[in-house]
Write an enzyme that holds these catalytic residues in place. Sequence first.
Site, PDB file in Angstrom:
ATOM      1  N   HIS A 151       0.673  -1.327   0.057  1.00  0.00           N
ATOM      2  CA  HIS A 151      -0.108  -0.029   0.164  1.00  0.00           C
ATOM      3  C   HIS A 151       0.695   1.074  -0.044  1.00  0.00           C
ATOM      4  O   HIS A 151       0.290   2.277  -0.075  1.00  0.00           O
ATOM      5  CB  HIS A 151      -0.826   0.110   1.290  1.00  0.00           C
ATOM      6  N   ASP A 182       0.209  -7.750   1.940  1.00  0.00           N
ATOM      7  CA  ASP A 182       0.553  -6.307   1.909  1.00  0.00           C
ATOM      8  C   ASP A 182       2.031  -6.057   1.692  1.00  0.00           C
ATOM      9  O   ASP A 182       2.506  -5.616   2.724  1.00  0.00           O
ATOM     10  CB  ASP A 182      -0.073  -5.424   3.060  1.00  0.00           C
ATOM     11  N   SER A 267       5.059   2.686   7.741  1.00  0.00           N
ATOM     12  CA  SER A 267       4.643   1.438   7.002  1.00  0.00           C
ATOM     13  C   SER A 267       5.625   0.824   5.902  1.00  0.00           C
ATOM     14  O   SER A 267       6.313   1.826   5.364  1.00  0.00           O
ATOM     15  CB  SER A 267       3.418   1.466   6.261  1.00  0.00           C
TER      16      SER A 267
END
Length: 310
Positions: A151, A182, A267
């Site tokens: 993402h 992910d 992230s």
Amino acid sequence: MRGNKSYPQPWIHTNFTGEGYSFTHMKRLLAAQLKSVLGLTTSAFLAMIIAISMPLSRTVELKASAQQAGISEEESVIAVVSAAAPAVVSIVATRHEPIGWQRGCAHPLFREYLEKECAGSKLGGGETETELAAGSGFIISSNGIIITNKHVVDIPGADLAVITHDNKRYPATVLLKDPEQDIAILKIDPPAGGDGLPSLQLGDSESVQTGQTIIAIGNALGQFSNTVSKGIVSGLARSVLASGNAGAPEYLDRVIQTDAAINLGNSGGPLLNLSGQVIGINTAIIQDAQNIGFAIPINTVKDDIKRVTR
């Protein structure tokens, strides 16, 4: 959010389930008898049971091991950060967009009323590079293979760049986006004639234990590169339904829970053990909670790495 810049990470947790406790029949009988004799409330009794059921002998062994090594936890953390930080990178997504009158000229309605200006007036024109998003990643090989979250890089029409610890900027190519996890793998070209890029060693996430000390490093808020936070493994094998930006929710299975501070922009960054090995990829947080974050176990990405390196 600052200006047009957004942070598509970490994913915001919306629902999760976790592991439960189980006791044998004999433990239940003993527990009932103890509770009756001691007259404890349920909450106090459960706290006592959890405390007395801890593996005290193993705790003593671990403490003795640390003492024999003669290294404090603080010294271990400093050493890990010093060694790992050069291999942690910032990832930015940008797009070239028109400025001035050129922005209006791109739309038919405005072009009709700004015909003269759009024909080449000095009042505007040209393009500017707009930063759309920022995240983190880490290098796993000297030839520039980088792990991050899917993402972080899944932004249509964006150009991706990696900024290394020494503030050098490299164009990045996406080698793989895992269709089920992910996870994304990028590639940058290291400088010619050098020894290659610094890299991190991958650990074994199957050996991770609840309560062990961990370290998170990442590009917090897209502004503070190589931000370090420390915490513990709060839980294992969590199941999380996560969502972020306008993307569809994604189910993350068997992720590591940690209380280390994970901020927007973190992230894709590494979750490290005190040996400096990557045990997870920082991925999600619970937005309205205090220090509840999640990382994808590093063993999950190893098959993807094999696909792009063989």
